[in-house]
Design a protein around this motif. Structure first.
Motif, short mmCIF file in Angstrom:
data_model
loop_
_atom_site.label_atom_id
_atom_site.label_comp_id
_atom_site.label_asym_id
_atom_site.label_seq_id
_atom_site.Cartn_x
_atom_site.Cartn_y
_atom_site.Cartn_z
N MET A 139 0.21 0.61 -0.38
CA MET A 139 -0.99 -0.59 -1.29
C MET A 139 -2.19 0.22 -1.38
N GLY A 140 -2.76 1.15 -2.38
CA GLY A 140 -3.78 1.58 -2.78
C GLY A 140 -3.94 1.93 -0.95
N ASN A 141 -5.11 1.75 -0.88
CA ASN A 141 -6.21 1.47 0.95
C ASN A 141 -5.89 1.37 2.11
N TYR A 142 -4.33 0.13 1.49
CA TYR A 142 -3.86 0.15 2.79
C TYR A 142 -1.82 0.94 2.33
N GLU A 143 -2.46 1.65 2.05
CA GLU A 143 -0.81 2.42 2.18
C GLU A 143 -0.29 2.60 3.20
N LYS A 144 -0.69 2.19 4.75
CA LYS A 144 -0.15 2.44 6.07
C LYS A 144 0.61 1.12 6.43
N ILE A 145 -0.12 0.15 5.88
CA ILE A 145 0.47 -1.23 6.64
C ILE A 145 1.38 -1.32 5.53
N GLY A 146 1.68 -1.37 4.45
CA GLY A 146 2.67 -1.62 3.76
C GLY A 146 3.11 -1.17 2.21
N LYS A 147 3.32 -1.88 1.62
CA LYS A 147 3.87 -1.60 0.09
C LYS A 147 3.95 -3.09 -1.05
N VAL A 148 3.88 -1.98 -2.52
CA VAL A 148 3.07 -3.06 -3.71
C VAL A 148 4.21 -2.44 -4.92
N CYS A 149 4.94 -2.89 -5.58
CA CYS A 149 5.78 -3.02 -6.62
C CYS A 149 4.85 -3.87 -8.10
#
Length: 320
Positions: A139-149
């Motif tokens: 998730m961009g700047n929040y890559e360490k906390i989650g994922k996006v499709c």
């Protein structure tokens, strides 16, 4: 429920808004030249960063309003946000704006669920492979906390809300960011005024349905119990890029084989647990039984109390 939104106020004179709020413009400190393409004002209830609603007036006269209605009302967005609370928050906002919800065209909107699983949300997130056979990404700047499709009409986000806010409790966030109005048309929504208890509940059902199309791993499988052929197959199934290589006709059959392998040898059951919690959360958010009844009649439910332009508005709220 509904969180971040971007709307355009139709038929709302910019000069009247300027008289109500303190708008600011970026200015060059040396020359005094006014910069940028819009002026902006902020509405807030809580003195908390990132919990305000912005109002932008563009040079053309167009007016955009955007922000997190959940943060605006609660001062954070990791709690349960019921439909009743959402309604009160929007009524309060539109009374302050002096605007009509039926003339507030939705440009983009996010709606989601905060779920409290009995395990670390990272365990769930780390097992995500694909959604509709398209790989999840960081998730961009929040890559360490989650994922996006990323899909054409919307983005599906699944992330650790507890980690984002350093909470002691487990909070898993399932969220859709709608980028295309066609997806909202399926829910019969075009403006804020179109949102009723019924179609707000449909949004949550829409979120619940994503689990049927998520490819999800189970890391509890004891590979010593598998044949060599099964081990090779499992290695392929766990590879997010593998699914892009399959033809459309083979994807469904391969997914069934993966599911059967997990059912037979896996014991984690994280996906089913989250799906059940997601379905149960609908009752907490809606706080009504009738909207869950598929046999109910089609009579539209009364939703908004706010009467635009009325001197005797029956809008009430405890907020100041």
């Amino acid at each position: 429920m509904i969180d971040w939104f971007k709307i355009e106020l139709m038929n709302r004179p910019a000069d009247e808004l300027r008289a109500k709020f303190d708008f600011i413009k970026p200015v060059n400190m040396k020359t005094g030249e006014i910069l940028g393409t819009y002026e902006i004002a902020y509405l807030r209830i809580h003195d908390v960063p990132d919990c305000s609603i912005s109002v932008k007036i563009f040079r053309s006269g167009r007016v955009w309003v955007q922000g997190s209605i959940h943060k605006f009302w609660h001062g954070q967005n990791h709690s349960i946000f019921t439909i009743e609370e959402m309604r009160n928050a929007f009524e309060y906002l539109f009374e302050k704006l002096g605007a009509n919800p039926n003339e507030a065209k939705i440009l983009q909107i996010e709606y989601g669920l905060n779920i409290c699983p009995p395990f670390d949300p990272d365990l769930f997130i780390n097992r995500l492979i694909c959604f509709k056979y398209k790989p999840f990404e960081g998730m961009g700047n929040y890559e360490k906390i989650g994922k996006v499709c990323y899909q054409k009409e919307y983005d599906l986000k699944i992330y650790n809300k507890g980690k984002q806010y350093n909470l002691k409790s487990n909070v898993l966030r399932i969220e859709k960011k709608i980028k295309d109005s066609q997806h909202l048309k399926k829910l019969k929504i075009g403006t804020i005024g179109d949102i009723t208890t019924t179609n707000a509940a449909e949004m949550i059902k829409d979120l619940n349905s994503v689990f049927d199309e998520v490819l999800f791993d189970d890391k509890s499988i004891d590979e010593t119990k598998l044949t060599t052929r099964q081990k090779l197959a499992l290695s392929k199934y766990r590879n997010k890029d593998f699914w892009n290589e399959l033809s459309r006709s083979n994807k469904l059959n391969t997914k069934k084989k993966f599911t059967n392998l997990i059912t037979k040898y896996g014991v984690e059951n994280f996906q089913n647990t989250v799906k059940i919690l997601s379905e149960n959360s609908l009752k907490n958010i809606v706080q009504r039984v009738d909207v869950l009844d598929d046999n109910k009649n089609n009579e539209e439910l009364t939703f908004w109390n706010f009467k635009y332009g009325s001197e005797t508005s029956i809008f009430t709220t405890n907020k100041v």
